[in-house]
Scaffold this motif. Structure first.
Motif, PDB file in Angstrom:
ATOM      1  N   PHE A  74       4.332  -5.360  -4.428  1.00 55.03           N
ATOM      2  CA  PHE A  74       3.619  -6.166  -3.434  1.00 55.03           C
ATOM      3  C   PHE A  74       3.140  -7.499  -3.992  1.00 55.03           C
ATOM      4  CE2 PHE A  74       3.977  -2.546  -0.879  1.00 55.03           C
ATOM      5  CZ  PHE A  74       3.492  -2.813   0.392  1.00 55.03           C
ATOM      6  N   PRO A  75       3.091  -8.520  -3.140  1.00 55.75           N
ATOM      7  CA  PRO A  75       2.532  -9.811  -3.562  1.00 55.75           C
ATOM      8  C   PRO A  75       1.070  -9.636  -3.995  1.00 55.75           C
ATOM      9  CG  PRO A  75       3.562  -9.987  -1.386  1.00 55.75           C
ATOM     10  CD  PRO A  75       3.520  -8.527  -1.743  1.00 55.75           C
ATOM     11  N   PRO A  76       0.622 -10.407  -4.971  1.00 56.12           N
ATOM     12  CA  PRO A  76      -0.741 -10.249  -5.495  1.00 56.12           C
ATOM     13  C   PRO A  76      -1.828 -10.265  -4.418  1.00 56.12           C
ATOM     14  CG  PRO A  76       0.484 -11.794  -6.850  1.00 56.12           C
ATOM     15  CD  PRO A  76       1.365 -11.448  -5.680  1.00 56.12           C
ATOM     16  N   ASP A  77      -1.680 -11.113  -3.408  1.00 56.64           N
ATOM     17  CA  ASP A  77      -2.733 -11.222  -2.396  1.00 56.64           C
ATOM     18  C   ASP A  77      -2.783 -10.023  -1.449  1.00 56.64           C
ATOM     19  OD1 ASP A  77      -0.206 -12.156  -1.433  1.00 56.64           O
ATOM     20  OD2 ASP A  77      -1.220 -13.037   0.305  1.00 56.64           O
ATOM     21  N   MET A  78      -1.823  -9.110  -1.540  1.00 61.25           N
ATOM     22  CA  MET A  78      -1.798  -7.940  -0.658  1.00 61.25           C
ATOM     23  C   MET A  78      -2.110  -6.635  -1.385  1.00 61.25           C
ATOM     24  SD  MET A  78       1.640  -8.874   1.514  1.00 61.25           S
ATOM     25  CE  MET A  78       1.703  -7.375   2.471  1.00 61.25           C
ATOM     26  N   LYS A  79      -2.089  -6.656  -2.707  1.00 57.89           N
ATOM     27  CA  LYS A  79      -2.180  -5.408  -3.483  1.00 57.89           C
ATOM     28  C   LYS A  79      -3.456  -4.620  -3.226  1.00 57.89           C
ATOM     29  CE  LYS A  79       0.914  -6.632  -7.166  1.00 57.89           C
ATOM     30  NZ  LYS A  79       1.234  -6.700  -8.551  1.00 57.89           N
ATOM     31  N   GLU A  80      -4.594  -5.268  -3.365  1.00 57.28           N
ATOM     32  CA  GLU A  80      -5.858  -4.522  -3.248  1.00 57.28           C
ATOM     33  C   GLU A  80      -6.054  -3.943  -1.855  1.00 57.28           C
ATOM     34  OE1 GLU A  80      -7.563  -3.496  -5.866  1.00 57.28           O
ATOM     35  OE2 GLU A  80      -6.009  -4.596  -6.945  1.00 57.28           O
ATOM     36  N   ALA A  81      -5.713  -4.710  -0.833  1.00 61.73           N
ATOM     37  CA  ALA A  81      -5.852  -4.234   0.550  1.00 61.73           C
ATOM     38  C   ALA A  81      -4.944  -3.031   0.801  1.00 61.73           C
ATOM     39  CB  ALA A  81      -5.542  -5.355   1.534  1.00 61.73           C
ATOM     40  N   MET A  82      -3.709  -3.086   0.293  1.00 61.87           N
ATOM     41  CA  MET A  82      -2.779  -1.970   0.492  1.00 61.87           C
ATOM     42  C   MET A  82      -3.253  -0.731  -0.248  1.00 61.87           C
ATOM     43  SD  MET A  82      -0.483  -1.999   2.636  1.00 61.87           S
ATOM     44  CE  MET A  82       0.413  -0.532   2.248  1.00 61.87           C
ATOM     45  N   LYS A  83      -3.736  -0.925  -1.478  1.00 60.31           N
ATOM     46  CA  LYS A  83      -4.216   0.230  -2.241  1.00 60.31           C
ATOM     47  C   LYS A  83      -5.422   0.867  -1.553  1.00 60.31           C
ATOM     48  CE  LYS A  83      -3.714  -1.800  -6.510  1.00 60.31           C
ATOM     49  NZ  LYS A  83      -3.766  -1.863  -7.962  1.00 60.31           N
ATOM     50  N   ALA A  84      -6.275   0.048  -0.963  1.00 57.96           N
ATOM     51  CA  ALA A  84      -7.433   0.582  -0.234  1.00 57.96           C
ATOM     52  C   ALA A  84      -6.974   1.403   0.970  1.00 57.96           C
ATOM     53  CB  ALA A  84      -8.347  -0.563   0.213  1.00 57.96           C
ATOM     54  N   SER A  85      -5.954   0.916   1.684  1.00 56.33           N
ATOM     55  CA  SER A  85      -5.430   1.651   2.843  1.00 56.33           C
ATOM     56  C   SER A  85      -4.791   2.970   2.418  1.00 56.33           C
ATOM     57  CB  SER A  85      -4.400   0.804   3.596  1.00 56.33           C
ATOM     58  OG  SER A  85      -5.018  -0.324   4.155  1.00 56.33           O
ATOM     59  N   ILE A  86      -4.044   2.946   1.320  1.00 55.62           N
ATOM     60  CA  ILE A  86      -3.431   4.182   0.807  1.00 55.62           C
ATOM     61  C   ILE A  86      -4.529   5.177   0.434  1.00 55.62           C
ATOM     62  CG2 ILE A  86      -2.097   5.161  -1.119  1.00 55.62           C
ATOM     63  CD1 ILE A  86      -0.437   2.478  -1.007  1.00 55.62           C
ATOM     64  N   GLU A  87      -5.567   4.676  -0.197  1.00 49.08           N
ATOM     65  CA  GLU A  87      -6.724   5.515  -0.562  1.00 49.08           C
ATOM     66  C   GLU A  87      -7.352   6.124   0.698  1.00 49.08           C
ATOM     67  OE1 GLU A  87      -9.672   7.427  -2.660  1.00 49.08           O
ATOM     68  OE2 GLU A  87      -8.053   6.321  -3.633  1.00 49.08           O
ATOM     69  N   ASN A  88      -7.559   5.301   1.717  1.00 49.41           N
ATOM     70  CA  ASN A  88      -8.188   5.767   2.965  1.00 49.41           C
ATOM     71  C   ASN A  88      -7.340   6.815   3.681  1.00 49.41           C
ATOM     72  OD1 ASN A  88     -10.273   3.977   2.508  1.00 49.41           O
ATOM     73  ND2 ASN A  88      -9.481   2.422   3.891  1.00 49.41           N
ATOM     74  N   CYS A  89      -6.030   6.791   3.462  1.00 52.90           N
ATOM     75  CA  CYS A  89      -5.111   7.664   4.203  1.00 52.90           C
ATOM     76  C   CYS A  89      -4.505   8.784   3.353  1.00 52.90           C
ATOM     77  CB  CYS A  89      -3.990   6.825   4.808  1.00 52.90           C
ATOM     78  SG  CYS A  89      -4.574   5.613   6.011  1.00 52.90           S
ATOM     79  N   LYS A  90      -4.931   8.899   2.103  1.00 52.62           N
ATOM     80  CA  LYS A  90      -4.242   9.818   1.193  1.00 52.62           C
ATOM     81  C   LYS A  90      -4.356  11.293   1.586  1.00 52.62           C
ATOM     82  CE  LYS A  90      -7.754  10.432  -2.355  1.00 52.62           C
ATOM     83  NZ  LYS A  90      -8.128  10.209  -3.726  1.00 52.62           N
ATOM     84  N   ASP A  91      -5.378  11.672   2.357  1.00 54.92           N
ATOM     85  CA  ASP A  91      -5.538  13.084   2.710  1.00 54.92           C
ATOM     86  C   ASP A  91      -4.838  13.472   4.009  1.00 54.92           C
ATOM     87  OD1 ASP A  91      -6.955  13.646   0.401  1.00 54.92           O
ATOM     88  OD2 ASP A  91      -8.879  13.141   1.324  1.00 54.92           O
ATOM     89  N   ILE A  92      -4.326  12.508   4.745  1.00 53.46           N
ATOM     90  CA  ILE A  92      -3.642  12.782   6.016  1.00 53.46           C
ATOM     91  C   ILE A  92      -2.495  13.769   5.808  1.00 53.46           C
ATOM     92  CG2 ILE A  92      -2.180  11.773   7.841  1.00 53.46           C
ATOM     93  CD1 ILE A  92      -5.002  10.835   8.211  1.00 53.46           C
ATOM     94  N   SER A  93      -1.696  13.534   4.776  1.00 47.49           N
ATOM     95  CA  SER A  93      -0.499  14.357   4.571  1.00 47.49           C
ATOM     96  C   SER A  93      -0.837  15.825   4.309  1.00 47.49           C
ATOM     97  CB  SER A  93       0.359  13.793   3.443  1.00 47.49           C
ATOM     98  OG  SER A  93      -0.316  13.881   2.218  1.00 47.49           O
TER      99      SER A  93
END
Length: 121
Positions: A74-93
Motif C-alpha cells: 500500500f502507498p504510505p499515506d494509506m497504510k495506517e488507515a488500512m491497518k486500523a480497518s483490518i484491526e477493527n474487522c479481524k474478528d468478523i471471520s
C-alpha cells in the motif's frame, strides 16, 4: 505501490478467480466501490482473491498476513488507515466456518470501516 499499480497487479488474480467462481464483471467489478452482491459465487471470488494474495492460512483469514501485505503493497499515506480497518474487522471471520462467507463479510467490514482507502481486485 500506487492504488492504480495495485489494481493493475491484481488483474491476473481477478481473471483467474472470476473464471473459477463463475462471476461476471457486473457482479464483482465494483467491489472496491462498495458494491457487495450477497451471492455465494461472489463470496467465493473474494475468498479466491484472498487465497491467491496469501491472506488465507489453513482455510482461515490470517490477520498477520493481511497486515504484512498492507506494509508491502500500500502507498504510505494509506497504510495506517488500512491497518486500523483490518484491526477493527479481524474478528468478523471467526463468526463463519465457510471461508467464502468469512472473506466476504471481512472485506465488506473493511470497506464499511474505511471506503476511501479500500482497494480490491
Amino acid at each position: 505501490m500506487t492504488r492504480q499499480q495495485i489494481k493493475n497487479s491484481s488483474k491476473m488474480l481477478k481473471k483467474n478467480c472470476m473464471g473459477k467462481n463463475d462471476v461476471t464483471e457486473d457482479m464483482v467489478g465494483e467491489i472496491d466501490k462498495g458494491k457487495f452482491i450477497e451471492d455465494k459465487n461472489v463470496m467465493c471470488y473474494i475468498a479466491c482473491i484472498y487465497q491467491m494474495s496469501q491472506l488465507v492460512k489453513n482455510n482461515k483469514l490470517n490477520y498477520e498476513a493481511s497486515i504484512k501485505q498492507v506494509d508491502l503493497m500500500f502507498p504510505p499515506d494509506m497504510k495506517e488507515a488500512m491497518k486500523a480497518s483490518i484491526e477493527n474487522c479481524k474478528d468478523i471471520s471467526k463468526k463463519y466456518k465457510d471461508i467464502c462467507e468469512a472473506s466476504y463479510w471481512t472485506a465488506k467490514c473493511i470497506y464499511d470501516d474505511n471506503p476511501k482507502n479500500f482497494i480490491f481486485a
